[in-house]
Structure formats: C-alpha cells, structure tokens
Design an enzyme around this catalytic site. Structure first.
Site, PDB file in Angstrom:
ATOM      1  N   LYS A 147       0.979  -1.463   0.181  1.00  0.00           N
ATOM      2  CA  LYS A 147       0.163   0.009  -0.266  1.00  0.00           C
ATOM      3  C   LYS A 147       0.860   1.188   0.504  1.00  0.00           C
ATOM      4  CE  LYS A 147      -0.382   0.280   5.112  1.00  0.00           C
ATOM      5  NZ  LYS A 147      -0.707  -0.297   6.293  1.00  0.00           N
ATOM      6  N   ARG A 177     -10.700   0.360  15.516  1.00  0.00           N
ATOM      7  CA  ARG A 177     -10.340   1.246  13.609  1.00  0.00           C
ATOM      8  C   ARG A 177     -10.971   0.432  13.207  1.00  0.00           C
ATOM      9  NH1 ARG A 177      -4.782   2.242  11.325  1.00  0.00           N
ATOM     10  NH2 ARG A 177      -4.785  -0.355  10.950  1.00  0.00           N
ATOM     11  N   TYR A 201      16.375  29.960   8.957  1.00  0.00           N
ATOM     12  CA  TYR A 201      15.498  30.302   9.199  1.00  0.00           C
ATOM     13  C   TYR A 201      15.243  30.577  10.574  1.00  0.00           C
ATOM     14  CZ  TYR A 201      13.953  30.413   4.620  1.00  0.00           C
ATOM     15  OH  TYR A 201      13.557  30.753   2.917  1.00  0.00           O
ATOM     16  N   MET A 251      12.659  23.957   2.822  1.00  0.00           N
ATOM     17  CA  MET A 251      12.443  23.961   1.570  1.00  0.00           C
ATOM     18  C   MET A 251      12.871  22.827   0.824  1.00  0.00           C
ATOM     19  SD  MET A 251       9.536  25.098  -1.154  1.00  0.00           S
ATOM     20  CE  MET A 251       8.655  25.334  -0.739  1.00  0.00           C
TER      21      MET A 251
HETATM   22  C1  LIG Z   1      -0.266  -1.864   7.077  1.00  0.00           C
HETATM   23  C2  LIG Z   1      -0.800  -2.985   7.406  1.00  0.00           C
HETATM   24  C3  LIG Z   1       0.083  -3.807   7.798  1.00  0.00           C
HETATM   25  C4  LIG Z   1       1.283  -3.775   7.657  1.00  0.00           C
HETATM   26  O1  LIG Z   1       1.936  -3.165   8.480  1.00  0.00           O
HETATM   27  P1  LIG Z   1       4.138  -2.756   8.640  1.00  0.00           P
HETATM   28  O2  LIG Z   1       3.484  -2.505  10.346  1.00  0.00           O
HETATM   29  O3  LIG Z   1       4.118  -2.337   8.213  1.00  0.00           O
HETATM   30  O4  LIG Z   1       4.099  -4.463   9.004  1.00  0.00           O
HETATM   31  C5  LIG Z   1      -0.655  -5.273   8.372  1.00  0.00           C
HETATM   32  N1  LIG Z   1      -1.560  -5.423   7.969  1.00  0.00           N
HETATM   33  C6  LIG Z   1      -2.993  -4.122   7.961  1.00  0.00           C
HETATM   34  C7  LIG Z   1      -4.595  -4.309   8.215  1.00  0.00           C
HETATM   35  C8  LIG Z   1      -2.205  -2.903   7.203  1.00  0.00           C
HETATM   36  O5  LIG Z   1      -3.068  -1.916   7.228  1.00  0.00           O
END
Ligand SMILES: *Cc1c(COP(=O)(O)O)cnc(C)c1O
Length: 364
Positions: free
Chosen positions: A37, A134, A255, A303
């Site tokens: 992802k 969640r 800055y 930046m």
């Molecule tokens: C992103 C995600 C993972 C991977 O988690 P990591 O901590 O990056 O290994 C596993 N399961 C679900 C449902 C996720 O959303």
C-alpha cells in the site's frame, strides 16, 4: 524526471527480496501478503511488485484500481484489498479479477452480497475489531455478519485482525485472547500479524502474515534496530553538498537562527529539504553522513536545503556525497534514527518521499 540537481532516492529490489525472505523465515508455516500500500511505502508499487513477484505468496493494497492493475500486469497471486470494497463497481472487480477483499462492517458486507453475481468462490477476509477500534466486527455485530455471509453461495473466509501494540510493552495477548473468543470453534484460515508480530510474536503467525515496514528494511521496534533484526534498507536518500560556510562563534544558521555556533566551525549546505520529503521537524543534531562519516544536521530544515556540521570532515566540500538516510556511497544512516530524531517513524519518512526526487534502482 532525471535532473542534474544531485538528490536521488535509490531503491534496492534485492533488499526488498532479502527482507521478504526474512519475514518468511520468521513465519515458515504461514503464507505472506507483501503489503505494498501507499506506493509500497514510497518505494514504488511496481518496483516492489517486480522485486517480489517471483516469490511473494500474495500482495496487499488499498485501492481496487491498483489491484486490478496488478492482475492486468499478470500478477497471479492472491491480491488483498486491505480496506475492502467502496462501491458496487469494486464488488464486480473483486469477482471478475478474483481479488480477496477485507469485509469490516455490515454495510460493506451488504454491498458485497447485493453487488455480486457469484459464479465462482469469492475470497473474504472478515476483519474483527479486537481492541484497535479502527475497523472490524465486534462480538455484537459478528453473528449478523456470519448470517449475512450465508447468502453468498461460495465464500472462502479468512478471519483477520490487526494488532495495535505488537511492537510495544502490552504486546498482543489481550487482542489475541479476544480474537480467539470471537473466533469460537473456527478452524479455517486466520491472518493476524504485521511486521512487529511476525518478528516478535510467533504464536500469532496464523495462516497468512502481513509484512509491511520490514520489507522496506526498517525496524517496527523503537528499541531494536533494523540491522539487529537482519533487515536491509531498501531506500537510500542521497544528495551532495552544494554550499560551504565558515562560521565564527555566535553565527547562526538557517531560518529562525535556531542554531548558533559555539566555536568556529565549517558547515555544508545539502541539496535536500522538506519539499523533497526530509522531515522539517528534524532538529539540529539529526544524524547524517558525509563522505563516509557520520555527522549532524545544524539549524532548521528549509524547503530545498539543510545544513550539516563539517568541522570534523575537512576533506568535504562542494560536491561531496551525503546520505540523508539508508546506505549509500556517503555512508549509512538508518532511516529509523532520522525518524526518531524528528519525532516520527520511518514509515512516514518513506511515504513522504516527494515526487520531485528522481528515483533510481540501485543495489547498495
Ligand atoms: C499496513 C498494514 C500492515 C503492515 O503493517 P507493518 O507494520 O508495516 O508491517 C498489516 N496489516 C494491515 C491491515 C495493514 O493495514
């Protein structure tokens, strides 16, 4: 776009493959969804797919469109939609492209039941909320989910949950217990473990593990480094010194003048700033490497530039190579250390890599 500005991100397919194999060695009896992802945590979805397609048991993504693109590119492994379906169109894609979808609430389940013409079995990861709060069914909503699922003639169910503290002191015991209670006498497939649980909680490996961050060579633990875990960095952010200043005591840098020289010193200005994805909140003292030597940043990140201390690296000058994070010609700086200095985690640094940074495939 290739640019002559010297910043580069180097992505290592060999490191991703090494890290995937390490996940499999930790969970030898499980299959693994390689979690790609968020554009493979900033590494490039297609680069990760190319690196892993010969070995990954499956891939996990968020967007249905991405899953379909993977299928159309010839990926034959199972592909998991981590947040499930969002529309009737997604349901049709799940059926047509043989995707595996998370189902985490009754609304989503009804969308699936209404939208599909199920002439082939549909693969579902039924997500249970065991404490993260969640996504997922609870003990109250799960019976209705089972009942609704019966309307689909052929359904291949995996029970799934996600741990909130697999990397922390409380661990997974409470969530695992709740999972087992909710699962009852379920003896089908289960999927529980993210990277932290793969590395630390073998009792939760189940049938499918879901490694994400570890594939990219970063540690899920605050107190254990990626190197200690045997992980290899898959992303190196490197650039060069483009300016040098000699400071006298009391001179300020950048800055806000947040850094002032306590003695005469030499600083280098690096072509990398927050618009490249380097965290603006990284304070003076954040580790950075120049010409093979570790040093520290000084002053605020701007930046397009940041400054570092060259006092102990007299041979460094304009054009000298710099490693912001990863393992490059200028040395090694774990992304986890940069992230910790900036009050965040490497996940965020990787995902924030800016589109303006040219990416090269490189074995480091
Ligand atoms: C992103 C995600 C993972 C991977 O988690 P990591 O901590 O990056 O290994 C596993 N399961 C679900 C449902 C996720 O959303």
């Amino acid at each position: 776009m290739k640019t002559s500005r010297p910043i580069r991100a180097l992505i290592s397919p060999a490191a991703m493959l090494h890290n995937y194999r390490l996940a499999k060695r930790h969970a030898p009896n499980a299959r693994a969804w390689a979690v790609i992802k968020a554009n493979a945590y900033g590494h490039g979805q297609w680069r990760a797919v190319e690196a892993l397609r010969g070995e990954a048991d499956g891939f996990a993504v968020l967007e249905c469109e991405n899953a379909v693109a993977l299928r159309e590119a010839g990926v034959t492994q199972p592909i998991l939609l981590l947040e499930g379906i969002f529309s009737a169109r997604d349901v049709r894609a799940v059926v047509e492209y043989r995707l595996t979808t998370v189902i985490h609430c009754l609304e989503q389940l009804e969308l699936l039941v209404r939208g599909g013409r199920f002439d082939a079995p549909v693969a579902v990861c039924l997500k249970l909320n065991t404490g993260m709060n969640r996504l997922g069914f609870t003990a109250l909503t799960l019976p209705k989910a089972w009942e609704t699922l019966r309307q689909i003639p052929q359904v291949d169910v995996t029970l799934m949950t996600h741990f909130a503290e697999a990397d922390g002191e409380r661990g997974i015991d409470g969530q695992l217990e709740r999972f087992q209670t909710m699962a009852g006498d379920w003896n089908g497939s289960v999927s529980l473990a993210n990277s932290a649980a793969i590395l630390r909680h073998p009792q939760a490996h189940g049938d499918w593990v879901r490694p994400g961050i570890m594939l990219y060579g970063s540690s899920p633990f605050a107190e254990q480094s990626a190197a200690e875990l045997g992980l290899q960095p898959a992303m190196t952010l490197e650039s060069r010194i483009i300016g040098v200043q000699e400071l006298v005591t009391g001179d300020r840098v950048g800055y806000g003048g947040t850094f002032s020289a306590e003695r005469p010193m030499r600083i280098g200005v690096v072509a990398c700033g927050y618009a490249d994805g380097y965290p603006r909140h990284a304070p003076s003292g954040t580790p950075i490497a120049v010409m093979g030597q570790r040093t520290r940043t000084v002053g605020r990140v701007s930046m397009d530039m940041l400054a570092c201390d060259l006092s102990a690296i007299p041979e460094a000058g304009i054009g000298s190579p710099v490693t912001l994070w990863g393992r490059g010609i200028a040395g090694e700086v774990p992304a986890d250390e940069v992230a910790a200095a900036a009050g965040t985690i490497a996940y965020e640094l990787f995902c924030a890599l800016a589109p303006r940074v040219p990416v090269e495939i490189g074995e480091i």
